[in-house]
Motif scaffolding. Structure first.
Motif, short mmCIF file in Angstrom:
data_model
loop_
_atom_site.label_atom_id
_atom_site.label_comp_id
_atom_site.label_asym_id
_atom_site.label_seq_id
_atom_site.Cartn_x
_atom_site.Cartn_y
_atom_site.Cartn_z
N THR A 9 7.17 -10.21 -10.48
CA THR A 9 5.72 -10.39 -10.45
C THR A 9 5.37 -11.84 -10.13
OG1 THR A 9 5.51 -11.00 -12.79
CG2 THR A 9 5.44 -8.62 -12.26
N PRO A 40 1.61 -11.23 -0.16
CA PRO A 40 1.63 -9.80 -0.47
C PRO A 40 0.83 -9.47 -1.73
CG PRO A 40 3.72 -10.79 -1.08
CD PRO A 40 2.90 -11.86 -0.40
N SER A 41 0.26 -8.26 -1.75
CA SER A 41 -0.51 -7.80 -2.91
C SER A 41 0.39 -7.30 -4.03
CB SER A 41 -1.48 -6.70 -2.49
OG SER A 41 -0.75 -5.60 -1.96
N SER A 42 1.65 -7.03 -3.72
CA SER A 42 2.62 -6.58 -4.73
C SER A 42 4.03 -6.84 -4.21
CB SER A 42 2.43 -5.08 -5.01
OG SER A 42 2.89 -4.31 -3.91
N THR A 43 5.03 -6.43 -4.99
CA THR A 43 6.42 -6.61 -4.57
C THR A 43 6.96 -5.38 -3.84
OG1 THR A 43 7.19 -5.85 -6.74
CG2 THR A 43 6.93 -8.23 -6.42
N SER A 44 6.13 -4.36 -3.62
CA SER A 44 6.61 -3.16 -2.92
C SER A 44 6.83 -3.46 -1.44
CB SER A 44 5.63 -2.00 -3.10
OG SER A 44 4.48 -2.19 -2.33
N SER A 45 7.68 -2.66 -0.80
CA SER A 45 8.00 -2.90 0.61
C SER A 45 6.82 -2.63 1.53
CB SER A 45 9.19 -2.03 1.02
OG SER A 45 8.88 -0.66 0.85
N ASP A 46 5.85 -1.83 1.10
CA ASP A 46 4.69 -1.52 1.95
C ASP A 46 3.41 -2.23 1.47
OD1 ASP A 46 4.38 -0.04 -0.37
OD2 ASP A 46 3.67 1.76 0.66
N ALA A 47 3.57 -3.36 0.78
CA ALA A 47 2.42 -4.11 0.25
C ALA A 47 1.55 -4.64 1.39
CB ALA A 47 2.90 -5.28 -0.60
N LYS A 48 0.25 -4.63 1.16
CA LYS A 48 -0.69 -5.26 2.10
C LYS A 48 -0.61 -6.77 1.92
CE LYS A 48 -3.84 -1.37 2.27
NZ LYS A 48 -5.21 -0.90 2.13
N HIS A 49 -0.96 -7.52 2.99
CA HIS A 49 -0.88 -8.97 2.94
C HIS A 49 -2.23 -9.61 3.24
CE1 HIS A 49 3.35 -7.99 3.22
NE2 HIS A 49 3.63 -9.24 2.90
#
Length: 68
Positions: A9, A40-49
């Protein structure tokens, strides 16, 4: 982050960076000239930037609270 696991996080990243800087009484200075960063909005691979644009300087300094 202090237990050796991967950072998951933004708060963990900030805490780890602060801990390492204060341990070393470090000063870091960055100068930016039309620098763009995708945050990035999160640590997921498909996070929006979100696109951040930086011009100017950022300085991070630390000082010990103890008297020398």
């Amino acid at each position: 982050m202090t237990d050796g696991t991967d950072t998951k996080t933004w708060p963990e990243l900030a805490i780890g960076l602060y801990d390492r800087l204060t341990e070393r009484n470090a000063e870091i200075a960055y100068n930016f000239d039309d620098f763009q960063l995708g945050v990035p909005s999160s640590t997921s691979s498909d996070a929006k930037h979100a696109q951040w644009k930086l011009n100017g300087a950022i300085r991070v300094t630390t000082r010990s609270g103890a008297a020398s």
